[in-house]
Scaffold this motif. Structure first.
Motif, short mmCIF file in Angstrom:
data_model
loop_
_atom_site.label_atom_id
_atom_site.label_comp_id
_atom_site.label_asym_id
_atom_site.label_seq_id
_atom_site.Cartn_x
_atom_site.Cartn_y
_atom_site.Cartn_z
N LYS A 65 0.64 -1.52 -0.20
CA LYS A 65 -0.15 -0.01 -0.02
C LYS A 65 0.93 1.06 0.12
CE LYS A 65 -3.89 2.03 2.69
NZ LYS A 65 -4.83 2.04 3.68
N LEU A 66 2.05 1.03 0.43
CA LEU A 66 3.06 2.43 0.47
C LEU A 66 2.44 3.52 1.44
CD1 LEU A 66 4.47 2.53 -3.16
CD2 LEU A 66 5.61 1.63 -1.19
N ASN A 67 2.07 3.09 2.28
CA ASN A 67 1.53 4.23 3.46
C ASN A 67 2.81 4.51 4.27
OD1 ASN A 67 2.08 1.90 5.24
ND2 ASN A 67 0.04 1.56 5.88
N TYR A 68 2.41 4.74 5.43
CA TYR A 68 3.46 5.76 6.40
C TYR A 68 4.77 4.67 6.86
CZ TYR A 68 1.61 3.05 10.20
OH TYR A 68 1.11 1.98 11.10
N SER A 69 4.40 3.37 6.82
CA SER A 69 5.34 2.40 7.38
C SER A 69 6.21 1.82 6.15
CB SER A 69 4.85 1.31 8.22
OG SER A 69 3.85 0.73 7.64
N ALA A 70 5.94 2.03 5.05
CA ALA A 70 6.37 1.33 3.65
C ALA A 70 7.17 2.57 2.90
CB ALA A 70 5.44 0.71 3.09
N ASN A 71 8.32 2.15 2.21
CA ASN A 71 9.08 2.87 1.47
C ASN A 71 9.73 2.10 0.33
OD1 ASN A 71 11.06 4.58 0.34
ND2 ASN A 71 11.62 5.67 2.13
N ILE A 72 9.62 2.59 -0.91
CA ILE A 72 9.96 1.70 -2.00
C ILE A 72 11.70 1.82 -1.89
CG2 ILE A 72 10.07 3.59 -3.67
CD1 ILE A 72 8.82 0.33 -4.33
N LYS A 73 12.23 2.66 -1.47
CA LYS A 73 13.57 2.59 -1.36
C LYS A 73 14.31 1.64 -0.46
CE LYS A 73 13.90 7.55 -1.81
NZ LYS A 73 14.33 8.98 -1.11
N ASN A 74 13.50 0.82 0.26
CA ASN A 74 13.72 -0.14 0.86
C ASN A 74 14.25 -1.33 0.15
OD1 ASN A 74 13.30 1.14 3.39
ND2 ASN A 74 11.37 0.14 3.86
N LEU A 75 13.70 -1.38 -0.91
CA LEU A 75 13.74 -2.48 -2.14
C LEU A 75 14.93 -2.17 -3.33
CD1 LEU A 75 10.17 -3.35 -2.86
CD2 LEU A 75 11.86 -4.61 -1.35
N SER A 76 15.67 -1.15 -3.12
CA SER A 76 16.82 -0.50 -3.98
C SER A 76 17.68 -1.40 -4.15
CB SER A 76 17.11 0.90 -3.67
OG SER A 76 17.77 0.75 -2.27
N ALA A 77 18.08 -2.17 -3.24
CA ALA A 77 19.11 -3.13 -3.15
C ALA A 77 18.94 -4.32 -4.26
CB ALA A 77 19.18 -3.99 -1.92
N ILE A 78 17.62 -4.57 -4.86
CA ILE A 78 17.14 -5.47 -5.60
C ILE A 78 16.41 -4.87 -6.99
CG2 ILE A 78 16.98 -7.51 -4.32
CD1 ILE A 78 13.95 -7.30 -4.00
N ALA A 79 16.54 -3.65 -7.07
CA ALA A 79 15.79 -2.93 -8.14
C ALA A 79 16.56 -3.27 -9.58
CB ALA A 79 16.20 -1.52 -8.06
N ASN A 80 17.22 -3.80 -9.80
CA ASN A 80 17.82 -4.28 -10.89
C ASN A 80 18.16 -5.82 -11.09
OD1 ASN A 80 18.45 -1.72 -11.90
ND2 ASN A 80 20.63 -1.87 -10.84
N LYS A 81 17.33 -6.65 -10.35
CA LYS A 81 17.48 -7.95 -10.50
C LYS A 81 16.26 -8.43 -11.18
CE LYS A 81 20.48 -9.17 -6.90
NZ LYS A 81 21.22 -10.13 -6.79
N PRO A 82 16.65 -9.38 -12.20
CA PRO A 82 15.45 -9.81 -13.21
C PRO A 82 14.25 -10.49 -12.71
CG PRO A 82 17.34 -11.35 -13.19
CD PRO A 82 17.63 -10.49 -12.27
N ASN A 83 14.40 -10.92 -11.47
CA ASN A 83 13.00 -11.72 -10.79
C ASN A 83 12.37 -10.84 -9.90
OD1 ASN A 83 15.45 -11.63 -9.06
ND2 ASN A 83 14.64 -13.73 -8.10
#
Length: 83
Positions: A65-83
């Protein structure tokens, strides 16, 4: 309890549903998919990163939901992974 302990406990509770020794196809020759809800939060993102790195041939789908407790930047370590 550390985040890694939480992730390991969650993964062990899957009780063999994810087999790291199997290929990415199931009995019907379809690619295996894993859906993670809340995957941009603290625990969800660490779980997602762990699964993406451990099972590179699986499709990992994150819904959040990307509310107050979520941040898409938390997944930046896998942003370029194909899966």
């Amino acid at each position: 309890m550390t985040a890694l302990n939480v992730i390991n406990n969650a993964l062990s509770s899957l009780n063999g549903h994810i087999d790291p020794n199997s290929d990415s196809k199931d009995a019907t020759n379809q690619t295996k998919n894993i859906l993670i809800t809340g995957g941009a939060g603290f625990i969800g993102s660490n779980t997602t990163i762990h699964l993406v790195n451990k099972y590179p041939s699986y499709n990992i789908i994150v819904v959040d939901k990307l509310n107050y407790s979520a941040n898409i930047k938390n997944l930046s370590a896998i942003a370029n992974k194909p899966n």
